[in-house]
Design an enzyme around this catalytic site. Structure first.
Site, PDB file in Angstrom:
ATOM      1  N   HIS A 146       0.830  -1.199   0.000  1.00  0.00           N
ATOM      2  CA  HIS A 146       0.000   0.000   0.000  1.00  0.00           C
ATOM      3  C   HIS A 146       0.861   1.245   0.000  1.00  0.00           C
ATOM      4  CE1 HIS A 146      -3.383   2.655   1.457  1.00  0.00           C
ATOM      5  NE2 HIS A 146      -3.976   1.928   0.526  1.00  0.00           N
ATOM      6  N   HIS A 206     -10.262   5.851   7.964  1.00  0.00           N
ATOM      7  CA  HIS A 206      -8.802   5.912   8.086  1.00  0.00           C
ATOM      8  C   HIS A 206      -8.394   6.900   9.182  1.00  0.00           C
ATOM      9  CE1 HIS A 206      -6.916   3.473   4.918  1.00  0.00           C
ATOM     10  NE2 HIS A 206      -8.030   3.660   4.234  1.00  0.00           N
ATOM     11  N   HIS A 230      -7.642  -2.212  -4.723  1.00  0.00           N
ATOM     12  CA  HIS A 230      -7.832  -2.740  -3.369  1.00  0.00           C
ATOM     13  C   HIS A 230      -8.498  -4.121  -3.385  1.00  0.00           C
ATOM     14  CE1 HIS A 230      -7.017   1.529  -2.539  1.00  0.00           C
ATOM     15  NE2 HIS A 230      -6.524   1.105  -1.398  1.00  0.00           N
ATOM     16  N   PHE A 271      -1.623   6.655   4.366  1.00  0.00           N
ATOM     17  CA  PHE A 271      -1.567   5.513   3.450  1.00  0.00           C
ATOM     18  C   PHE A 271      -0.238   4.766   3.525  1.00  0.00           C
ATOM     19  CE2 PHE A 271      -4.981   7.551   0.539  1.00  0.00           C
ATOM     20  CZ  PHE A 271      -5.988   6.936   1.265  1.00  0.00           C
ATOM     21  N   HIS A 331     -15.179   5.894   2.236  1.00  0.00           N
ATOM     22  CA  HIS A 331     -14.241   5.077   3.028  1.00  0.00           C
ATOM     23  C   HIS A 331     -13.198   5.911   3.773  1.00  0.00           C
ATOM     24  CE1 HIS A 331     -10.184   5.024   1.280  1.00  0.00           C
ATOM     25  NE2 HIS A 331      -9.912   3.901   1.899  1.00  0.00           N
TER      26      HIS A 331
HETATM   27 CU1  C2O Z   1      -5.614   2.610  -0.295  1.00  0.00          CU
HETATM   28 CU2  C2O Z   1      -8.268   2.767   2.413  1.00  0.00          CU
HETATM   29  O1  C2O Z   1      -6.845   3.014   1.118  1.00  0.00           O
END
Ligand code: C2O
Length: 608
Positions: free
Chosen positions: A190, A349, A220, A366, A345
């Site tokens: 990632h 995070h 993803h 990230f 989303h």
């Molecule tokens: Cu590449 Cu939730 O991110």
């Protein structure tokens, strides 16, 4: 249009100070007895719960630090500084022409460099592919068992499955660091794709970024597909399936208990401790600095509203859901627009990561988010909602654009073999031999309500059908004053391309609000909300008619970039009774600004 002229690059002295930043301790420590998984800044007082202890009994201690890619001792930021590109790159928002149409075939592994985050750099390149044949991806055999992913809060109640999951993650943590399937190498996947380590294989002058575009969902999907198969392989169970974080259902909104057990391999010490209480519900409208003041019922309602806005009303068509078309030849600072799948989303995070750390590790950046087992579980739900979105209404198909279907990525599979995958092979997850347990969709028919503020009626006339441009009580900033720094609430009157549209016209084309040329540092949290014909002094939240959506940047590389926010307002316009208005008053409400953000303008367009 704003340009990079205003971009102050880090000084050469700063850049030179970081050419060989040591690895985080997780990368260099032997896998036996992992305590204090990551280094903390000196003197940093953590409101810590307990450190994680992993003892890898059957694996010989591995004391070998993960080597940097020797050919890439520096970061791309430093390279750019050396080339002076940071000062000269023009910022173009619509760089795609037919002549440039080519699928992103990324990355160029040989050209991988250190990733950037804040003023630090990190080694995230995969083990070298030199001399290794890269296989083309093949779908698993149709005779393979289908792995069924279950919601984490329910799967965790099954002790047999939970034991497998923990054993698999522990085995992954205990693999030698240079095994591409190891815990740290999986996290680096990632980091490399998101924090500026890679360039595009077919245009090594251009960076590669898999967020802020249509690559987000397929990348993803493949990422957790291989991660899941690696875990299954490590415990020799071809039926092993990851759980998913079912945050679009009330029961699934807290972090599932199994991740909060500080002695479990599923635990990650680098999370916001305040969000791991039994009462903490994920906030899909997280504003970072504003302490959560909602009751449980209010939070659930807001979360359902956010899911509804991003899945149903605000993203009726592909461009708004998947994100911008991204082809080889487009420059990395130009991230045209994230889709609502990505916008939906993002808050998790920031909410999960430890905001007392400058870089917000682990989930809040990230470069590090792949180090938290929750990452893959969060993305399971994103992946599931991709399927759900396609069932919700007309025009909800995958892109059939050649450059989408043929975009490719590189991963290591469960046998530690490098594989080149193409987007076209991942559009049907059943063919990939995994699926999701069916869950209710309590947000599906969410009923939004009008803004409660009495002022709104005063501003826009009793029925709010008066021409908004004539609204006397809102102080409007003329569009000619853009680009402007968004450091306070700004209202602007925006002309609509067509008013009084018929039902057929509305179905044929969505009305899309575009906040364009949003320019910021990639490594800063920036959030602002967008409301329409609303009271700027008391802007509405996600469950109100007037709320159109939010922009939120999850910190990644430290380059400056520009992007757009696209919000379908077809329903909104009808809901607020503005069908016959010539113009709409759009208000931008800054919510979090860890760094400066400028906005080039706002427009409304019709979108097929
Ligand atoms: Cu590449 Cu939730 O991110």
């Amino acid at each position: 249009m704003a340009s990079f002229a205003s971009f102050t690059a880090p000084s050469a002295a700063t850049a030179a100070a970081y050419p060989k930043t040591p690895q985080l301790s997780a990368a260099t420590k032997p896998p036996t007895h992992i305590t204090h998984h990551y280094s903390s800044p000196a003197g940093h007082r953590r409101r810590t719960r307990q450190p994680l202890h992993i003892t890898c009994d059957s694996t010989a201690p591995n004391n070998t630090p993960v080597p940097d890619n020797p050919s890439s001792p520096t970061s791309r930021r430093d390279l750019l500084l050396g080339l002076g590109a940071g000062a000269t790159t023009a910022l173009t928002l619509d760089p795609f022409s037919a002549a440039l149409a080519r699928p992103v075939r990324g990355p160029s592994i040989e050209a991988c460099v250190r990733a950037t985050a804040g003023d630090q750099t990190f080694a995230c390149c995969p083990p070298s592919f030199a001399g290794v044949d890269i296989m083309d991806f093949q779908l698993p055999s149709a005779s393979e068992p289908v792995r069924i992913r279950r919601p984490a809060h329910l799967a965790g109640l099954d002790p047999v499955w939970l034991d497998k999951y923990k054993r698999a993650i522990k085995a992954m943590r205990c693999l030698p660091n240079d095994d591409p399937r190891s815990y740290i190498q999986q996290a680096r996947v990632h980091c490399a794709y998101c924090n500026g380590a890679y360039v595009q294989a077919d245009d090594t002058n251009k960076g590669l970024q898999i967020h802020y575009s249509w690559l987000f969902l397929p990348f993803h999907r493949y990422y957790i597909y291989f991660y899941e198969r690696i875990l299954g392989k490590l415990i020799d169970d071809p039926t092993f399936a990851l759980p998913f974080w079912n945050w679009d259902h009330e029961d699934g909104m807290p972090i599932a208990d199994m991740f909060k057990d500080t002695e479990s391999p599923l635990y990650d010490p680098l999370r916001n401790p305040a969000h791991q209480l039994p009462t903490s519900l994920l906030d899909l409208d997280y504003n970072k600095r504003q302490p959560a003041v909602r009751t449980k019922e209010e939070q659930v309602r807001v979360n359902y509203a956010v899911v509804y806005n991003n899945m149903v009303s605000g993203a009726k068509r592909r461009l708004e859901f998947f994100g911008a078309k991204y082809r080889t030849g487009s420059a990395v600072p130009v991230r045209q627009s994230s889709g609502s799948c990505e916008n939906l989303h993002n808050p998790a995070h920031i909410w999960v990561g430890d905001s007392s750390r400058a870089l917000g590790e682990d989930m809040g950046n990230f470069y590090s988010s792949g180090r938290d087992p929750l990452f893959y579980v969060h993305h399971g739900n994103v992946d599931r909602l991709w399927n759900v979105w396609k069932t919700i209404g007309k025009f909800r198909f995958d892109f059939d654009d050649y450059d989408y279907l043929n975009a490719s990525f590189l991963f290591y599979d469960e046998n530690a073999k490098p594989v080149r995958v193409k987007v076209k092979d991942c559009l049907d997850n059943k063919l990939m031999r995994y699926d999701y347990e069916e869950r209710p969709l309590p947000w599906r028919n969410f009923q939004k309500t009008p803004a409660s503020s009495a002022t709104v009626a005063n501003i826009f006339g009793g029925e709010k059908t008066a021409n908004a441009a004539e609204a006397p009580a809102v102080e409007l900033t003329p569009l000619t004053e853009f680009p402007l720094a968004l450091d306070s609430v700004v209202s602007v009157s925006v002309a609509r391309p067509k008013k009084s549209r018929t039902a057929a016209e509305k179905e044929a084309q969505s009305e899309v609000l575009v906040v364009y040329g949003i320019e910021l540092q990639g490594d800063k949290v920036v959030k602002f909300d967008v409301v329409v014909n609303d009271d700027p002094a008391n802007p509405s939240g996600p469950d109100k008619f007037e709320y159109a959506g939010s922009f939120l940047n999850v910190p990644h590389d430290s380059m400056k970039f520009a992007t757009n926010l696209r919000l379908d307002i077809t329903d909104l316009v009808g809901d607020i009774g503005a069908d016959d208005d010539d113009e709409l008053v759009v208000t931008l409400v800054p919510r979090v600004a860890d760094g400066p953000v400028t906005i080039a303008g706002v427009r409304i367009e019709l979108q097929n």
